[in-house]
Design a protein around this motif. Structure first.
Motif, short mmCIF file in Angstrom:
data_model
loop_
_atom_site.label_atom_id
_atom_site.label_comp_id
_atom_site.label_asym_id
_atom_site.label_seq_id
_atom_site.Cartn_x
_atom_site.Cartn_y
_atom_site.Cartn_z
N TYR A 65 0.83 -1.20 0.00
CA TYR A 65 0.00 0.00 0.00
C TYR A 65 0.86 1.26 0.00
O TYR A 65 1.99 1.25 0.52
CB TYR A 65 -0.90 0.02 1.25
CG TYR A 65 -1.84 -1.15 1.35
CD1 TYR A 65 -2.99 -1.22 0.57
CD2 TYR A 65 -1.58 -2.19 2.24
CE1 TYR A 65 -3.85 -2.30 0.66
CE2 TYR A 65 -2.44 -3.27 2.35
CZ TYR A 65 -3.58 -3.34 1.56
OH TYR A 65 -4.44 -4.40 1.66
N SER A 67 1.63 4.02 1.81
CA SER A 67 1.45 4.50 3.18
C SER A 67 2.07 5.87 3.43
O SER A 67 1.89 6.44 4.50
CB SER A 67 2.05 3.48 4.17
OG SER A 67 3.43 3.31 3.90
N ASN A 123 0.83 -2.75 6.06
CA ASN A 123 -0.62 -2.77 6.30
C ASN A 123 -0.97 -1.76 7.39
O ASN A 123 -1.90 -0.96 7.26
CB ASN A 123 -1.08 -4.15 6.77
CG ASN A 123 -0.90 -5.25 5.74
OD1 ASN A 123 -0.50 -4.99 4.61
ND2 ASN A 123 -1.20 -6.47 6.13
N TYR A 171 -0.57 1.94 6.60
CA TYR A 171 -1.58 2.39 5.63
C TYR A 171 -2.92 2.66 6.31
O TYR A 171 -3.61 3.63 5.98
CB TYR A 171 -1.73 1.34 4.53
CG TYR A 171 -2.75 1.70 3.48
CD1 TYR A 171 -2.55 2.80 2.63
CD2 TYR A 171 -3.91 0.94 3.32
CE1 TYR A 171 -3.48 3.13 1.66
CE2 TYR A 171 -4.84 1.27 2.35
CZ TYR A 171 -4.63 2.36 1.53
OH TYR A 171 -5.56 2.69 0.57
N TYR A 172 -3.27 1.81 7.27
CA TYR A 172 -4.56 1.97 7.97
C TYR A 172 -4.33 1.52 9.41
O TYR A 172 -4.32 0.33 9.71
CB TYR A 172 -5.63 1.12 7.29
CG TYR A 172 -7.04 1.46 7.68
CD1 TYR A 172 -7.71 2.56 7.12
CD2 TYR A 172 -7.73 0.68 8.61
CE1 TYR A 172 -9.02 2.87 7.47
CE2 TYR A 172 -9.04 0.98 8.96
CZ TYR A 172 -9.68 2.08 8.39
OH TYR A 172 -10.98 2.39 8.74
N GLN A 173 -4.17 2.49 10.31
CA GLN A 173 -3.64 2.22 11.65
C GLN A 173 -4.66 1.69 12.65
O GLN A 173 -4.28 1.01 13.61
CB GLN A 173 -3.02 3.51 12.22
CG GLN A 173 -1.90 4.08 11.39
CD GLN A 173 -1.57 5.51 11.78
OE1 GLN A 173 -1.76 5.91 12.93
NE2 GLN A 173 -1.08 6.28 10.83
N SER A 174 -5.91 1.97 12.46
CA SER A 174 -6.89 1.71 13.52
C SER A 174 -7.53 0.33 13.42
O SER A 174 -8.75 0.20 13.47
CB SER A 174 -7.98 2.79 13.49
OG SER A 174 -8.62 2.81 12.24
N THR A 175 -6.71 -0.70 13.27
CA THR A 175 -7.22 -2.07 13.21
C THR A 175 -6.55 -2.93 14.27
O THR A 175 -5.35 -2.82 14.50
CB THR A 175 -6.97 -2.70 11.83
OG1 THR A 175 -5.57 -2.77 11.58
CG2 THR A 175 -7.64 -1.90 10.74
N PRO A 192 -10.02 -3.81 9.12
CA PRO A 192 -10.02 -2.90 7.96
C PRO A 192 -11.21 -3.16 7.04
O PRO A 192 -11.54 -4.32 6.77
CB PRO A 192 -8.70 -3.24 7.25
CG PRO A 192 -8.44 -4.66 7.64
CD PRO A 192 -8.93 -4.78 9.06
N VAL A 222 -10.60 -0.74 1.83
CA VAL A 222 -9.25 -0.35 2.23
C VAL A 222 -8.27 -1.46 1.85
O VAL A 222 -7.21 -1.21 1.28
CB VAL A 222 -9.19 -0.07 3.74
CG1 VAL A 222 -7.74 0.06 4.21
CG2 VAL A 222 -9.97 1.19 4.07
#
Length: 291
Positions: free
Chosen positions: A210, A212, A234, A237-241, A273, A277
């Motif tokens: 991704y 990021s 990962n 790229y999308y931190q809130s998981t 995610p 996403v």
């Protein structure tokens, strides 16, 4: 005076100095780890190191990182304290200190303000240099105000040596000197560097899936070493998981433990995610452009 000291610490964030006196406990931990070889490394020692390492690595990754730094799931106040206590048996300072530094890292990832960017400061500094710097000493409260409202967490953050000390004494009482040196000192030294390779190596080697906006990469090998943290691209790229391994083949031991905890009612609302996403990879972007 305390505020002034914190501001001074923040001003020195990018000063590449080593506080050798302040780093004595960190250095002593490594020396003590090497002293473990005075005791035989037998099957008992192996399992002490292995189990002690992975139990506390899960506490670091699921606690320090996925809960206190990113709030990717919810839990009770009592469980929150327990998670912080277990994470702090790693001797990586207080939960609030750790999370504040990590939030700062994400804000400035791989820029000159990043505390431990190998791209900006080199491998050695990203791995251990920053933790031995005077700028790493204070807890930057402005980054962790949401958890600073809990006095028990503030107390635990202030007396951050209490959990590792209790853990070390327990290992000695139960397993003797071998337990202390193999099960605590040696495994803690491995835990230090197992955690720190995420700061260094996952910004140097691995695959990029991704965009990021930084140098984060995915590494299967480091995911095994760090209970899932190796899926670093990962994560950036999308931190809130709560999960960092997003696909079935991406092993993520910390998420499996959190999932078990959710079945037991200990934690809940584990974030994952969204499908859109996960689908927006660099390869898919290239196909869209080609079309």
């Amino acid at each position: 005076m305390q505020v002034a000291a914190q501001q001074l610490g923040q001003a020195k964030t990018n000063t590449k100095q080593i506080d050798w006196v302040g780093s004595i406990p960190f250095i002593v931990m490594h020396v003590a780890a090497l002293c473990a070889f005075f005791w035989e490394f037998d099957a008992k020692a192996f399992w002490l190191v292995f189990i002690s390492y992975y139990i506390r690595m899960v506490a670091v990754t699921a606690g320090y990182h996925r809960y206190f730094s990113h709030r990717t799931y919810k839990t009770s106040r009592l469980m929150q304290f327990f998670i912080a206590f277990m994470a702090q048996t790693s001797a990586q300072k207080g939960a609030l200190w750790w999370a504040a530094n990590h939030r700062h890292h994400h804000k400035y990832s791989d820029t000159d303000k990043d505390l431990h960017s190998p791209e900006q400061h080199g491998f050695w500094w990203a791995q251990v240099g920053w933790i031995m710097s005077p700028s790493s000493v204070p807890t930057h409260w402005k980054w962790i105000q949401d958890f600073a409202k809990y006095p028990e967490l503030v107390w635990l953050n202030k007396f951050h040596l209490v959990p590792p000390t209790i853990y070390a004494v327990a290992m000695w009482l139960v397993f003797g000197w071998s337990g202390l040196f193999w099960g605590f000192f040696f495994s803690t030294m491995l835990l230090f560097h197992g955690t720190f390779v995420i700061n260094s190596l996952t910004h140097m080697f691995g695959r990029v899936r991704y965009r990021s906006g930084d140098g984060s990469r995915n590494s299967f090998l480091l995911a095994l070493v760090t209970c899932g943290e190796g899926w670093h691209n990962n994560h950036h790229y999308y931190q809130s998981t709560a999960n960092q391994g997003w696909f079935w083949w991406e092993i993520d031991l910390s998420y499996y433990v959190l999932k078990l905890g959710s079945w037991l009612g200990l934690v809940w609302d584990l974030r994952k995610p969204p499908a859109h996403v996960k689908a927006k990879t660099i390869a898919s972007e290239a196909k869209d452009v080609a079309a």
